[in-house]
Structure formats: structure tokens, C-alpha cells
Design a protein around this motif. Structure first.
Motif, short mmCIF file in Angstrom:
data_model
loop_
_atom_site.label_atom_id
_atom_site.label_comp_id
_atom_site.label_asym_id
_atom_site.label_seq_id
_atom_site.Cartn_x
_atom_site.Cartn_y
_atom_site.Cartn_z
N HIS A 17 0.85 -1.18 0.00
CA HIS A 17 0.00 0.00 0.00
C HIS A 17 0.89 1.24 0.00
N LYS A 50 -9.19 1.64 -9.78
CA LYS A 50 -10.59 1.74 -9.31
C LYS A 50 -10.59 2.10 -7.84
N ARG A 51 -11.46 3.04 -7.49
CA ARG A 51 -11.58 3.46 -6.09
C ARG A 51 -12.66 2.65 -5.41
N GLY A 52 -12.34 2.10 -4.27
CA GLY A 52 -13.28 1.29 -3.53
C GLY A 52 -14.21 2.12 -2.66
N VAL A 85 -10.14 3.78 -0.86
CA VAL A 85 -8.80 3.31 -1.23
C VAL A 85 -8.81 2.83 -2.68
N TYR A 86 -7.76 3.19 -3.41
CA TYR A 86 -7.65 2.78 -4.81
C TYR A 86 -6.96 1.43 -4.94
N THR A 87 -7.54 0.59 -5.76
CA THR A 87 -6.86 -0.64 -6.18
C THR A 87 -6.23 -0.38 -7.53
N GLN A 127 -0.88 -6.46 -7.93
CA GLN A 127 -1.87 -5.48 -7.49
C GLN A 127 -1.35 -4.68 -6.31
N PHE A 128 -1.67 -3.38 -6.31
CA PHE A 128 -1.26 -2.47 -5.24
C PHE A 128 -2.50 -1.71 -4.78
N THR A 129 -2.35 -1.03 -3.66
CA THR A 129 -3.39 -0.12 -3.22
C THR A 129 -2.76 1.23 -2.90
N ALA A 130 -3.60 2.27 -2.98
CA ALA A 130 -3.09 3.62 -2.74
C ALA A 130 -4.22 4.52 -2.28
N ASP A 131 -3.85 5.55 -1.53
CA ASP A 131 -4.84 6.55 -1.12
C ASP A 131 -5.10 7.55 -2.24
#
Length: 433
Positions: free
Chosen positions: A17, A118-120, A124-126, A133-137
Motif C-alpha cells: 500500500h 478503481k476506487r473502492g 482506497v484505490y486498487t 496489485q497495489f493499493t493507494a490513497d
């Protein structure tokens, strides 16, 4: 493993993340990384090829800047050479960028394409990539707006013996087969490629579009210097007479080659280049052109003279000393409109398509795009929280997609990200009290 500083491997990054993921490792993405590092914000730059690869792999051999070197003002890395009013050639541009890359020392994951953003529901963005796969603010899209080369379906009907390429594939006259070269489009790339071929002694047939042109030098100075003094390059898009419509404009054609000069298609025609109007069709072995060459040449000259007249007014208003004004007068006129050209009889051996690119943001799952596929934004900030764009033409000013204005845009976007992150921390601390 990257050849650039601070490489990041897929294994070391996978599944992590980040506060920010930057999609694109050109000058825009690296500029964002520069300011993120200054702010102490953790981030990852994801680049599907190698950083700044477009400058290395999609420019012809004789390519040079069309704006003077002093406008090269990437963040923390202004032009350091001894020719601020010259025009760096391709190798010099790459050297300049290599210095910037080393200075920024960005955390970059190269040879990795972002395939989905895509924003969840949790905000949080996937970020799905070819390396996992990563996640980000926050996600900053820095991939530019020139993705898919435009080549018309007409190309499919040309004889198989004719070599076809898009402007990004052209390297030099020597790499083309014998015969005349049809260049389709007269924007910056088309006009400069036509000039390159013409100077190499090749027979050039140019389908002239509606691109405007401007003078290189006027009244003793580079036109860019005059426009800078007049504040044109600091004008935000909302103050431009065309507003957001200016983003659709074709760039003026001019060149920095051999110290800089005008590109005058009329002069080329007088020297043997064949000019036609817009290419429309192919019928019975003959190319079909619109009867608009005369109008297109006149419109380009009118823009040229209008820009110079604006400089005249500025000089007079401010009482400046400068050489006397002048007005461009055509050095060649078409005898009439020629609307057909037999392909076989013309001896055309190659075609270079110089009619631009289409954006492709299909990998971004967010309701921010208009009917033409461009994102809606205010200075790069979209209506969707945490999603930003940078490096697009006229994102904020004329220089937004260039070396001259990217620092200002990147600084602004990162400031918005920093404020959002700080607000989130403050809200969390308040909730925990």
C-alpha cells in the motif's frame, strides 16, 4: 532491473500500500515524484516502458526542441548549459533528462503497465498492474494524452508495396525506401518531418492540414521570448479566450533546427515540395484531397501575422526599442486546387501519418471523462477524490505538457495531496480523542 537510480523490483513492491501511486514515468511523473519526496510522502512511480522513453524511442534522429533551452525548467533541474537561447538536439535532451532522473532518484517500477485503477467504497484505490496489485490513497495519472496513433482506415487500401509508418516511428530519410514520401498532416511533427525529408533531398508530397504557424524570430528576438514577457505562458486556461477549447488546438509549426527558423511551406513548394489539401480518400488508385490548400496556407499565415501584430502592440504600449515591424507576404501561391494524385504515377514509396494521437484512459474506472475521452478536472484535480491528472496539454497553462510548466503543475497537485493526507491524519487523531 532498471538502469536508472533507485530501481524498484516487482517482488519488493508487490501487494504494498502506498500513499500515492503515479502512473507514468515521463517528465510529468518524475516531477510529481520530486515534490512527493520533498514532502516526505511515500509513493511508487509505475512505468510501462522505461522512464522518459518517449524522448528516446519516439523522436526522429534530427529532432530538436522548438522552444528555447531556457524554457527547460523541470523542478530542481533548470537548463544548465551555455546556450539558453539555443535548441537542444535529441542527444542533448536525453542528457538533460538523464541528469533529472538521477537527481530525482524516484522509486520507479519499470516495464510494468497499469491495467486498472478503481476506487473502492472505503476510498482506497486498487491499482492492478502487470506486476501485481497495489493499493493507494491517491493516484496521479501522468501518462500524457498521446496514447494511440491515429491512422485512418484508408491506410488499409494503399498498395502493399508502400511502406507506412506513424510519425513516432520515423527516424530519418535514409531509413525509407526509394521514391517520393507522402507526409499526411502539417502540425509540428508533420511540418518538421517534411522539412527533414526535404533537406535530405527527398521528393515530398505534403497533405496540408489546418495547423497554424508562427515566426521563430521577430523584431530582434525569439517570438517565445516576446510571448514570455507578455505573460502568455503564465495565462491559466480559464483566462484564455477559448477557455478549455484551447486544449483541442493544434500546435503552431516552427523549428529550432540549425539555430531556429520559420517553417514556410510556401517556400518549400517553390523549391519542389508538392502541396495538397487535406487527404480524404483513395479511389481507383488515386488519392483524393480536399480543395482547401489555399485556405489552409492563408489561415496559417494569418495566425503568423496576428501573433507578430500582438508583439508590435506590446512594443508600442511599453515604448520598447526594437527593429521595425514587418508582415509576412506569401513567397508562393498555388496555381489552383489539385484534388487527385495517381498513386502509381506519383512514385510514392512511403507514407508517414502525422495526424496525431487519441487518448486511451480505458484502464481508469472513474466517472471523470467527457464524450471525447478526456478527463474533466480543475488544474489536474478531478471530481473524484484522490484522482489527479498531470502532463496534459493546457492542464493549467500553455506549458503544462512541456518542460516549462510541469513544475508548477506538479507542485500544485502534490500540495493538494499533502493537504488531504494531513486532513485525514487530523481527523483520525480527533476521532481517537
Amino acid at each position: 532491473m532498471s538502469n536508472h537510480p533507485n530501481p524498484t523490483t516487482a517482488d519488493s513492491a508487490a501487494g504494498r500500500h502506498y500513499s500515492v501511486i503515479v502512473a507514468g514515468g515521463g517528465q510529468a511523473g518524475l516531477s510529481v515524484s520530486y515534490y512527493l519526496k520533498q514532502a516526505g510522502i511515500d509513493h511508487l512511480v509505475v512505468e510501462k516502458n522505461t522512464v522518459t522513453h518517449t524522448w528516446r524511442e519516439q523522436r526522429w534522429d534530427a529532432f530538436c526542441l522548438v522552444t528555447p533551452n531556457w524554457q527547460c525548467a523541470l523542478p530542481g533541474w533548470p537548463y544548465r548549459g551555455d546556450d539558453p537561447h539555443g535548441f537542444m538536439k535529441k542527444d542533448e535532451i536525453i542528457d538533460y533528462l538523464d541528469g533529472f532522473i538521477a537527481m530525482v532518484d524516484a522509486p520507479v517500477l519499470e516495464h510494468t503497465a497499469v491495467t486498472r485503477v478503481k476506487r473502492g467504497a472505503d476510498g482506497v484505490y486498487t491499482v492492478a498492474t502487470t506486476a501485481g496489485q497495489f493499493t493507494a490513497d491517491h493516484v496521479v495519472v501522468a501518462s500524457g494524452g498521446y496514447h494511440t496513433p491515429i491512422v485512418p482506415r484508408l491506410a488499409e487500401r494503399l498498395p502493399a508495396s508502400i511502406v507506412q509508418m506513424q510519425s513516432s516511428e520515423y527516424r530519418s530519410a535514409d531509413t525509407l525506401p526509394e521514391g517520393a514520401v507522402l507526409v499526411v498532416g502539417s502540425g509540428q511533427s508533420g511540418a518538421q518531418i517534411a522539412e527533414d525529408l526535404h533537406l535530405a533531398g527527398r521528393k515530398v508530397v505534403l497533405a496540408v492540414g489546418e495547423a497554424p504557424r508562427c515566426a521563430r524570430f521577430y523584431r530582434g528576438r525569439d517570438v517565445v521570448d516576446w510571448l514570455a514577457d507578455m505573460g502568455y505562458y503564465d495565462m491559466p486556461v480559464e483566462q484564455h479566450p477559448l477557455r478549455e477549447g484551447v486544449r483541442d488546438n493544434t500546435n503552431h509549426y516552427v523549428t529550432g533546427r540549425d539555430g531556429g527558423r520559420d517553417i514556410d511551406l510556401r517556400r518549400f513548394a517553390a523549391e519542389g515540395m508538392e502541396l495538397y489539401g487535406r487527404l480524404d480518400d483513395l479511389r481507383d488508385g488515386a488519392l483524393q484531397f480536399a480543395p482547401n490548400l489555399i485556405d489552409n496556407l492563408k489561415a496559417a499565415d494569418d495566425t503568423y501575422n496576428r501573433i507578430n501584430a500582438g508583439i508590435d502592440a506590446y512594443i508600442e504600449k511599453n515604448g520598447l526599442s526594437a527593429p521595425p515591424p514587418s508582415r509576412y507576404e506569401p513567397v508562393w501561391q498555388p496555381a489552383g486546387e489539385r484534388t487527385t494524385l495517381d498513386v502509381a504515377a506519383s512514385g510514392i514509396g512511403s507514407v508517414i501519418w502525422c495526424i496525431g494521437f487519441r487518448p486511451d484512459f480505458s484502464w481508469i474506472d472513474a466517472p471523470v471523462f467527457n464524450g471525447r475521452g478526456y478527463p474533466e478536472h480543475a488544474r489536474g484535480v478531478t471530481p473524484v477524490e484522490g484522482l489527479y491528472f498531470i502532463g496534459l496539454p493546457w492542464l493549467h497553462t500553455w506549458g503544462s505538457g512541456r518542460f516549462s510548466g510541469i513544475a508548477r503543475d506538479a507542485d500544485y497537485v502534490v500540495a493538494r495531496i499533502r493537504n488531504a493526507l494531513q486532513a485525514r491524519v487530523a481527523a483520525t487523531e480527533t476521532a481517537g480523542v
